[in-house]
Structures are given as structure tokens and as C-alpha cells.
Motif scaffolding. Structure first.
Motif, mmCIF file in Angstrom:
data_model
loop_
_atom_site.group_PDB
_atom_site.id
_atom_site.type_symbol
_atom_site.label_atom_id
_atom_site.label_comp_id
_atom_site.label_asym_id
_atom_site.label_seq_id
_atom_site.Cartn_x
_atom_site.Cartn_y
_atom_site.Cartn_z
ATOM 1 N N CYS A 1 0.873 -1.171 0.000
ATOM 2 C CA CYS A 1 0.000 0.000 0.000
ATOM 3 C C CYS A 1 0.911 1.222 0.000
ATOM 4 C CB CYS A 1 -0.847 0.057 1.260
ATOM 5 S SG CYS A 1 -1.963 -1.313 1.399
ATOM 6 N N PHE B 1 -2.899 4.849 -2.531
ATOM 7 C CA PHE B 1 -3.988 5.491 -1.792
ATOM 8 C C PHE B 1 -3.879 7.010 -1.757
ATOM 9 C CE2 PHE B 1 -4.478 1.116 -0.594
ATOM 10 C CZ PHE B 1 -5.852 0.979 -0.593
ATOM 11 N N ALA C 1 -2.176 7.775 4.555
ATOM 12 C CA ALA C 1 -3.300 6.945 4.100
ATOM 13 C C ALA C 1 -2.941 5.460 4.042
ATOM 14 C CB ALA C 1 -3.795 7.430 2.743
ATOM 15 N N VAL D 1 -3.117 3.754 7.339
ATOM 16 C CA VAL D 1 -4.476 3.437 7.790
ATOM 17 C C VAL D 1 -4.916 2.107 7.178
ATOM 18 C CG1 VAL D 1 -6.889 4.147 7.708
ATOM 19 C CG2 VAL D 1 -5.096 5.850 8.144
ATOM 20 N N VAL D 2 -4.628 1.912 5.906
ATOM 21 C CA VAL D 2 -5.005 0.657 5.253
ATOM 22 C C VAL D 2 -4.288 -0.523 5.901
ATOM 23 C CG1 VAL D 2 -5.108 -0.603 3.079
ATOM 24 C CG2 VAL D 2 -5.446 1.871 3.096
ATOM 25 N N CYS E 1 -5.989 -1.289 9.096
ATOM 26 C CA CYS E 1 -7.268 -1.967 8.827
ATOM 27 C C CYS E 1 -7.026 -3.437 8.494
ATOM 28 C CB CYS E 1 -7.987 -1.297 7.657
ATOM 29 S SG CYS E 1 -8.678 0.312 8.061
ATOM 30 N N GLY E 2 -6.002 -3.704 7.706
ATOM 31 C CA GLY E 2 -5.728 -5.077 7.310
ATOM 32 C C GLY E 2 -5.336 -5.953 8.488
ATOM 33 N N PHE F 1 -6.096 -5.501 11.531
ATOM 34 C CA PHE F 1 -7.342 -5.697 12.295
ATOM 35 C C PHE F 1 -8.203 -6.792 11.675
ATOM 36 C CE2 PHE F 1 -11.872 -4.515 11.909
ATOM 37 C CZ PHE F 1 -12.297 -4.981 13.144
ATOM 38 N N VAL G 1 -4.656 0.932 15.842
ATOM 39 C CA VAL G 1 -6.017 0.897 15.271
ATOM 40 C C VAL G 1 -6.979 1.647 16.188
ATOM 41 C CG1 VAL G 1 -7.993 -0.611 14.818
ATOM 42 C CG2 VAL G 1 -5.717 -1.256 13.991
ATOM 43 N N LEU G 2 -6.905 1.335 17.473
ATOM 44 C CA LEU G 2 -7.869 1.946 18.388
ATOM 45 C C LEU G 2 -7.535 3.409 18.664
ATOM 46 C CD1 LEU G 2 -8.638 -1.205 20.462
ATOM 47 C CD2 LEU G 2 -10.323 0.256 19.331
ATOM 48 N N GLN H 1 -6.497 5.380 16.386
ATOM 49 C CA GLN H 1 -7.091 6.017 15.204
ATOM 50 C C GLN H 1 -8.625 6.042 15.348
ATOM 51 O OE1 GLN H 1 -5.214 7.383 13.070
ATOM 52 N NE2 GLN H 1 -6.451 7.715 11.229
ATOM 53 N N ALA H 2 -9.191 4.955 15.831
ATOM 54 C CA ALA H 2 -10.642 4.884 16.028
ATOM 55 C C ALA H 2 -11.109 5.925 17.044
ATOM 56 C CB ALA H 2 -11.044 3.483 16.488
ATOM 57 N N HIS I 1 -11.144 9.453 15.676
ATOM 58 C CA HIS I 1 -12.209 9.757 14.728
ATOM 59 C C HIS I 1 -13.590 9.321 15.208
ATOM 60 C CE1 HIS I 1 -9.505 11.290 11.705
ATOM 61 N NE2 HIS I 1 -8.715 10.258 11.922
ATOM 62 N N LEU J 1 -13.497 3.043 9.653
ATOM 63 C CA LEU J 1 -12.270 3.676 10.142
ATOM 64 C C LEU J 1 -11.546 4.362 8.981
ATOM 65 C CD1 LEU J 1 -10.345 4.146 12.548
ATOM 66 C CD2 LEU J 1 -9.093 2.119 11.808
ATOM 67 N N LEU K 1 -10.082 8.241 3.792
ATOM 68 C CA LEU K 1 -9.914 7.378 2.627
ATOM 69 C C LEU K 1 -11.266 7.062 1.991
ATOM 70 C CD1 LEU K 1 -7.428 6.712 4.678
ATOM 71 C CD2 LEU K 1 -7.029 4.860 3.064
ATOM 72 N N GLN L 1 -12.281 2.026 -2.353
ATOM 73 C CA GLN L 1 -10.917 1.668 -2.729
ATOM 74 C C GLN L 1 -10.296 0.701 -1.716
ATOM 75 O OE1 GLN L 1 -8.092 4.874 -2.857
ATOM 76 N NE2 GLN L 1 -6.636 3.684 -4.095
ATOM 77 N N PHE M 1 -8.604 -4.948 -0.362
ATOM 78 C CA PHE M 1 -8.618 -6.169 0.450
ATOM 79 C C PHE M 1 -9.198 -7.363 -0.289
ATOM 80 C CE2 PHE M 1 -8.251 -3.216 4.165
ATOM 81 C CZ PHE M 1 -6.985 -3.655 4.523
ATOM 82 N N MET N 1 -5.719 -10.163 0.317
ATOM 83 C CA MET N 1 -5.830 -11.158 1.381
ATOM 84 C C MET N 1 -7.214 -11.767 1.520
ATOM 85 S SD MET N 1 -3.542 -9.625 4.455
ATOM 86 C CE MET N 1 -4.578 -8.195 4.753
#
Lengths: 300, 300, 300, 300
Positions: free
Chosen positions: C141, C166, C172, C175-176, C179-180, C182, C251-252, C254-255, C258, D197, D203, D207, D212, D216
């Protein structure tokens, strides 16, 4: 208070709680016939004047009122509908006072069966530990037909410090009882998380416990359960984790039926189930709090 | 109580809570210089005899003790370390009494900076709503150097009904404050789930609330928050959801740092965050309880 | 594919993943100077022709592009901003390709510092286990300035089977990546719950695993993690629980920033934290699945 | 494949899934008698040669095998045990192939009743959407007596791309089906949290979804459900939220019975319940993902 008439009372289920309640009824001068699956548990009541029955049916025969205080719904159903169950002998116009912690549907089923024979059911679960029962200081939630409630209220008063009437829908009092047990569990889990956070942050669990239970949470409930959570000494055994696991399952059954999200209840039940599976046999249900300290890597 | 010496006190942050606390300090006879970002909020204190400063630095100049009561850590750091911050003028040997709800690390950083200049920091967050502050009935948690705590204790007593000393680690009192706010949130969520289950089962939320808060949960905390949850009228606004969202974030930061599982805290924070995002501006943080009733399909 | 110019590349962080990536860059004919905190880890690359640097600064000196592949944000910040960090020597017009799993804010800070000196940063975290890295089959990414991305893309292609762009916001891609990781954790927890339910219901975990991973969940991810969850043999160690604990914390964070409710992420992190605290040192992070089977009373 | 004997098949429950399965059985040359509560749904099968029965009993009379594909356990029990139920006519030696998604106990009860009359039950729930059923590409889980499974296997093959045999315990296949539906729900929730998130971090959901599901999580399941979650356009309706709410309730009943903690399942069910209560009637159950984006304050 005006003189109460002397009634014939059947009492089925004389564990810690039931025995204490029956004692108050006897002390109030009523005639009593008691039954318990394991007969040793009725002896003390016999010495106080109660007759010992050989079956629930016998305890209920000729009774004005029959009380039941049992572990769970299957036991209550067996004692009511089973061979030699109270349904077979309870006179028309008698009242079944159902004190066990069961789902509302169980008492609704029982009430329907009784009403076909002219008898009535009042749900009357109680809050309080065995010592509160011994002191006659239980809190009673009550629901069922108005006239039946009026007749049994003086009896409930013998062991309670307050009676809360939730109307005529017979299962209503059971919903309140389930809500209450859930709220106790939530208080325990909250303390477990808070005290463990404090401990891992370098503070003394006991001191944090004393602060909260002498200020914002200054109630016997927080004090008695909180002492166990603070010291992680989960004795004495008041009620085992499997009993409360049953109750939280009833809470969540009710929640599922009505589409109510109860994330706290889910967490409490998960902790209780894990505790049942690894249980130490002399510990109170409060020991589910150990799931939090163990999850934080604390070994004692 | 023996006569206290008259001290020069700086007071920074005179919102609802701060103003009430400052009033008690003034009433105890101390000399005070106050500062607030928006100057209107110091007027009432001026009428009681306080001098108004044009900066935190001015409020701290020549002070024996400077109090800060601010919304969050960034505000506290700005007022301390910023240009015209109290660090620039606070005399050696003075004590900074830090009352804001912040993480323990924030006060540790401040304490380090002060100690380089010979001053000291005492963390002294409080529990209680604005009306308790007005009545001088707050509960205070205190931590920091023993000698500094001894010096400021008589000042804290002017607005509190009890002071709990959590030792010399300066962040300890902040951990207790965070634990307390978490426990309040847990009580609110527990009532939200219980009352919603009761309502969807056909009972009256208000009656269930009255039962529990007159029996097992008979405390001002359960009564005041519970009334809002029972009626779903989340007024008056004591503290907004964004304030408690900040606090629960601090709780979970601390939990993450120390590896403590806090599933209840996660749930409360999720509900608070959702509430902040859709907030109704005149509602108390307790309104996060609405996430439960809405999740159960209740529209009011 | 057209002939690529031979570039001078600095590579900092040559653990399992970094070494495999650097090998592909070397094999593509580029000149390389490598640095790793513990020097033994650069030896194999030295045999392939890489020069060994004694500091990050030396690895970055005169480089067209510098790659960093480090454990966490503090390591990345130290290697960049620290004494002998790459910031001190990276030439203007060079590009820093930041491959570590860090929060978006970390790369934003680095990008700002680089841009003050005329250099640029591209975030380029990767997905894939060490064996995918060895095979040049990572997924990349990428985010950052368009021109810089265009310059480094041929380099990223040497070790990847696909590059996903991205956009220009430098955080950015991070963040992806978060997410992955997670989503991988969620797949593991889901299998842990499902397989444990099956086992306690009398089924064979392994057979259930085989059913799902040959039908609806027929992917390498479910197969490789699922095999560990099915057998509860959490080897070999690909990444330890403390690494993923760090990622779930990001992750959290960032969560929280936002206001996104992530109840699944909360659960995964709680399980990871408990696993870190009791960890068995040769087990993969997937072993957090054991929290479920242990909670169900299964001892192996 | 060797020539199969022509069998007399009863088929009860011809909704989307059942009709497709019955079509394949008819196309394989078997004789069929169909029944559906609302008769319009059997017409297409009648045109393909099926006889239309006026009751389940009629459909089962003289059958070698009777299939049932119904919405839930009460429907299955009514069609089996009710007046004019299949139990009243199903010949000894016949096999009931029970395809509905029900708890293992339901099929165990049915199997017991059948075995008293010499008939047998095979549980054979399926995975796949209506289009997979139409294409004969379902996955079948099967459990029950070996000899009965052997007899019906060629029939199941007419509509499946794979049959997984979970042994003789008749409820086993149902446990697998419940696990599978839970795992689908977990994948949906995980995507909902991840995509939300990403969106709140600036984002593009679409996309991130494409990344994803081309790397994966490159499976039809993640692609088809993920497209709905990414676009938040929850159409077409494959299965409504109330259907999956029922399934998750069965999952959690099973978990409670066996003391398995399933925190993910709790979350999914809470989201499903909230979705049922506010449902938009043309949306798929995947729309429970909206609980996450709404919780994050996203309004569309």
C-alpha cells in the motif's frame, strides 16, 4: 398492625434462604408443613413447630398458601407439575407464592395451570443475602392478581423490609429480579476493572476500594461485593457462579426475546461461564471478577 | 480547627467547578489572583475580592499556591508551559495544585518541570457535581510529595467533605479519578440496559428505577443519574458527553499501557463517541444511555 | 519492462521482512548500503554485495532512496530524528520509503521534517508473511507525493505482486495497513469462537476448519491462521503477540481520534494483551485464540 | 456416474432455496410431490413435472425421501409433528432430509420421532445464496445414520459442489451451519469497522474494499458482502436481518449450553436485533453493518 389470622402454609425448598423465610412465617404464628428434597434441611423448622411432609403434594394439601423457594425453573416445574407435585393437591382458592429466581414465562405457565383449578399464583422473588433473610430484611418484588397479593402481603412482610408491587402481569416481578441480579453483576465487573487498573498503575486495590465505598458508592452492596473484589478473597460463598450463570442466561433470554442489546450482560455471562468451568468450590460467584485480573496478567 | 495563615493563591480555570472551589478559598480568607481564558467568568470572584490576572503567569506570580482546574491536558499544558504560563513565574517553594481530570503522565510531566525550579505539584482531582462544589462537599483525591500535601490540605478542606491521600506518586490521584468516572459510566450503562429490558418486557422504567434506588442502589449517584436514564430526559447538563469521552479515552490509554482488559470501558466509550457525534447540545453525558434504548428500537 | 537506472539505496532495518525486501532490491541490480541495530543481521546482505553502514546516517548519505522497515514508531523516529539519524544526511530530492507499521501521524511528522530539507516521504507498508517477502509476493500500500511515488514504484515492484496507491495524503497507506491487520485478527477470533463452539458441541475442530477453508473461506489467510487455531499449535512464530498488540493499539488510537466504534478491535486487543502478559515465547500472535478455548474450559 | 434409481421424493418448503434444490432433483429424473404453505410457490415445479400436495402428509406419503427446507424450527416442527404433518405418513425405511437452519436439538427431536416408526433423519443444511442454488453449486454439510446418508448422497449431489460428512450425531451438521453463518457475520462486521475507520480517516471505502478483496480476502464471500458494506447499498435482499437474527440466537443458545464465550457473536446479534427493529424492508441482513457507520456519526 392488626392481628393476622393463623394460616396453614406449605413451604417447599428450605435451603439457606427458604429456611430463613419459613422461620419468620412460623414465628408469626402460622401453621406450616415443609418439604425439601433432602430431608435433613427441614429439621430445624420441625423443631420450631413445622410438620415435615414427604412430598410437595403433601405440603400443599389443605394449605391456604404454599411457598416455593427453589434453585431453578426445572426444580420449580418438577415440584409443581411432577407426580406428587403441589398442583395435584393445592386447594381451589389457595395461593402459590413463587419466590424462586426464574424467567417470567415459568411463572406464567404455573399461573395458568393453577387458574384452571381455581388457585392463583403470586410471583414474589426476593433480594438480599442469607443474613438479610435471617434478619427479616429482604426486599420483595411482587406481581400477580390483586386479590391474591393482598392476601399474602402480610406473610411477605414477616421477612421483608419493603414490598414493591409490579402489577398484575404475573411475570413482572421476575423481570425485576433478573434486572437486579444483572445490576449486581455489573457493579462487580466495574469494580474488577477499576481496581485492576489501579493495581497495575501502582496503587493499592484495598485503598481504592475504601475510597469509593466511603464516597460515591457507599452502599452495603458495593461494600460487601467490593471487599471480595479488592482482596480477591472470594469467601464466604453466598451463591455459587453456576447459580448466577443461570440468572444471566435468563436475563439474556429475555433480552433476545425483546431485542434489547445488553453488552454488559454478555460480558458478565462470559466471565461467569468461564468461572463455572474452572470453579473453586468454596468461592462466591463474585469470583468472576478474577477474569479481569487474570486477563491483566496478575497471578496470586 | 486552628487559625490558618492567609496565603496568596493563584487560581486558573474558573468554570462552574473552579469558580465554586475558588469561592470557598476566598471565603476562608485567602488572597487570590484569578485567571480564566474568557474573562467574564472571573467577575463574580472579583466581586468577592479576587484580583483578576491577565495571564496565568500573572496569577502565579508571588503565589504560595496556584490551583488549576481546566478542561483537559492540552489546556493544562498550555497554561503551564505556554508563553505567559505559570511555570515562568511560579516561585520556588510554591505548590501547584492540579485539579483537572487528566492522565497521570500529564501531572508527572508538570511535576518534573516544577521540581527543576524548586516548586512542587500536588494532584488533587475532585468528585462531585457543581452543586456539591457550591456546598463545599466535594471528595478530593490527593497525591504528591508529603510536605506539599501537608501544606495544601487545609486549602482543599475548604471545599471538600473528605480527602483521600494516595501517596507520593504524583499521578496516583488521577488514576483514582479516572477509575471513578469509569465506575459512574458503568452504573449508567447498567441502568440503561436493565431499565430498557424492563420496559420492553412491559414494565414501567420509572417504577423499576424507584425500586432499585430505594433498595440495593440507594445512593445519590444512582438516584441522580438513574432519574435521567429512567425518564430519558437528560437534563440538566452537568457535563457534556465530549468531556467524559475524553475521560474514558484516558481510562483506556491507561488500560492499554498496563495491559488491563476493560470491556465495560470499551462499551461506554463507544456509546459516548456515538453520542458526541449526534449530540443534542443541552444534554448531559448520561444521554449515552440512549444508545441502549435506541438499539432496542425505542423511539421517543 | 524498460531497464531501470541503477540507484543508490539505503536500507535500515533488516529483520526477516526487511532482509527479504532488500535482497530483491539488490537482485534488481541496485547499489545498497544497509544498517541494522544488531549488526549480525546485515551479513547475508553483505555477501550479496551490500555495503554495511555503521549508522542510519551513513546508510542514507548520498542515497537516492532510503528504505526503513522497523518494529515500531519509536524505533522509526530514533532512526530518523536521532543523532546519526537519516534526517542528518539524506540528500535533498531523495525519497524516504517508510515501510514500518506505524500510525499515520508518525509518517506525517517524518514527511514534514523531510520536506523542510527538500526530501520526500512515501509510506509503503506491506502485507504478507516472511515467506511471501522471500518470494517477492508482498502486497504494497502506498501513499505520498505523486512524483516520489512514481520514482520508487519500480523499486517496490521488485518484492511485490501488487501495489495499491492510496493518494497523496502520506498517512493513508498506514491506515489501510492497520485496517488489514485488524481484519486478520477478526478472522482469527471468528475462527476461535466457531471452532471452539464446534468442539464443545462434540465435533472435530480440524474437520470444521477443513470444511470452511475449502468452501466459503478458501484463502491462504484463513488456511494458514486457521490451521493454528484448529490444532492450537501456534507455531511457527511469524509475528509475536506484542507486535500485533502494538498494531491494535494504533487501530484503536485512530478509532478514538475519529470516533469510530470498533467493538471487534476492542476484543482482539484485550485477548492480545492477556496473551502478551502470559506469553509463550515461541508462539505466533495467533495464539490469542487460546483466550476463547480457555474461556470455554478447555485445557490442553 | 452410475445410473441412479428413480425415487419418489416429497419436497416441503419451496422458497427461493428450496425451489432451486427441488428443480435439480426433478432434472435428475426423480418423481416429486411438493408442498408449500402458500401454494403459488409450487407452480413452477409443477410445470417441471412435480405433483402438488395439499399437505405435508400428502407430500410424504409413499415417499422414499422427503426434503424439508423451512424458515425456522417452529415451521419445521409444525410440518413434521402437526396435524397432516409428514410424521403421520412417512413410510418406514424412508429418510427425512432436513435442510433448514435450525439448532441441533430440533433435528435430534425429529430423528427420535422418526426412528420410533422405522424412518431416519439426515441433517443436510446448505451454504450458498439463491444463485448458487440455481447453479447447483451449494455446499452441503451432512450428519446422521451412515446408511441413510449413503442413500441420499446422490440426491444431495444434484445441487451441490461438495458434501461434507460430519458423522452420525444427527445435530452435527447444524452446528457447522450455525458456525458458518456466524463467521459470515464476523466478516461483515470486520469490514464495517475497517471501512468506517478508513472513511473517517479520509480514505475512500470503495478503494479500501477493492484492495482487500483483491489481495488477502479475495473470495466471493468477502466480495459480495463487502460490496454492500463498502457502498452501504444493501441490496439485493438475499436474506433478511430477522432470519440471521434467528440464526445468531441459535448460535448463542448453543454457546450458552456449552459455556463457550463468543464475544463476536454477541456483538453481531446486538447489531442484527437493532436492525430488525428499524428495518428497511428491501435490505439484506448485511445492513447491520450500518450500526457501525451510524455509531461513527455518518449519515447518508
Amino acid at each position: 398492625m392488626e392481628q393476622q389470622p393463623r394460616l396453614r402454609i406449605g413451604f417447599v425448598g428450605t435451603g439457606h434462604m427458604g429456611a430463613a423465610m419459613a422461620t419468620h412465617l412460623l414465628n408469626a404464628g402460622h401453621q406450616m408443613c415443609v418439604y425439601n428434597r433432602t430431608s435433613g434441611k427441614t429439621e430445624a423448622l420441625h423443631h420450631l413447630g413445622a410438620e415435615e411432609a414427604s412430598s410437595p403434594a403433601e405440603a400443599a394439601r389443605d394449605a391456604h398458601v404454599v411457598f416455593t423457594m427453589l434453585t431453578d425453573a426445572p426444580a420449580l416445574e418438577e415440584i409443581t407439575f411432577g407426580p406428587d407435585g403441589i398442583l395435584s393437591t393445592l386447594p381451589a382458592h389457595a395461593v402459590h407464592v413463587s419466590c424462586s429466581t426464574v424467567g417470567p414465562g415459568t411463572n406464567e405457565d404455573l399461573a395458568r395451570a393453577h387458574s384452571e383449578r381455581g388457585a392463583q399464583l403470586v410471583a414474589a422473588p426476593v433480594f438480599g443475602k442469607p443474613d438479610a433473610a435471617a434478619a427479616g430484611k429482604l426486599w420483595v418484588c411482587m406481581s400477580g392478581p390483586a386479590e391474591a397479593k393482598q392476601r399474602v402481603r402480610p406473610l411477605l412482610e414477616t421477612y421483608s423490609q419493603g414490598i414493591h408491587d409490579f402489577g398484575e402481569a404475573v411475570g413482572a416481578a421476575n423481570v425485576v429480579k433478573l434486572c437486579g441480579n444483572f445490576m449486581l453483576g455489573a457493579a462487580i465487573e466495574a469494580m474488577a476493572e477499576a481496581f485492576t487498573l489501579a493495581e497495575k498503575s501502582g496503587l493499592n486495590r484495598q485503598q481504592v476500594y475504601e475510597m469509593f465505598t466511603s464516597t460515591m458508592f457507599d452502599t452495603p452492596i458495593y461494600k460487601s461485593y467490593g471487599r471480595m473484589v479488592a482482596t480477591e478473597d472470594y469467601k464466604p460463598l453466598g451463591a455459587g457462579p453456576q447459580l448466577l450463570e443461570k440468572d444471566l442466561n435468563l436475563v439474556l433470554d429475555q433480552a433476545r426475546t425483546h431485542g434489547v442489546p445488553m453488552p454488559f450482560a454478555n460480558i458478565i455471562l462470559d466471565h461467569l461461564s468461564a468461572t463455572v468451568l474452572r470453579r473453586r468450590h468454596d468461592e462466591d460467584w463474585t469470583s468472576f471478577a478474577r477474569r479481569v485480573s487474570e486477563g491483566a496478567g496478575i497471578e496470586r
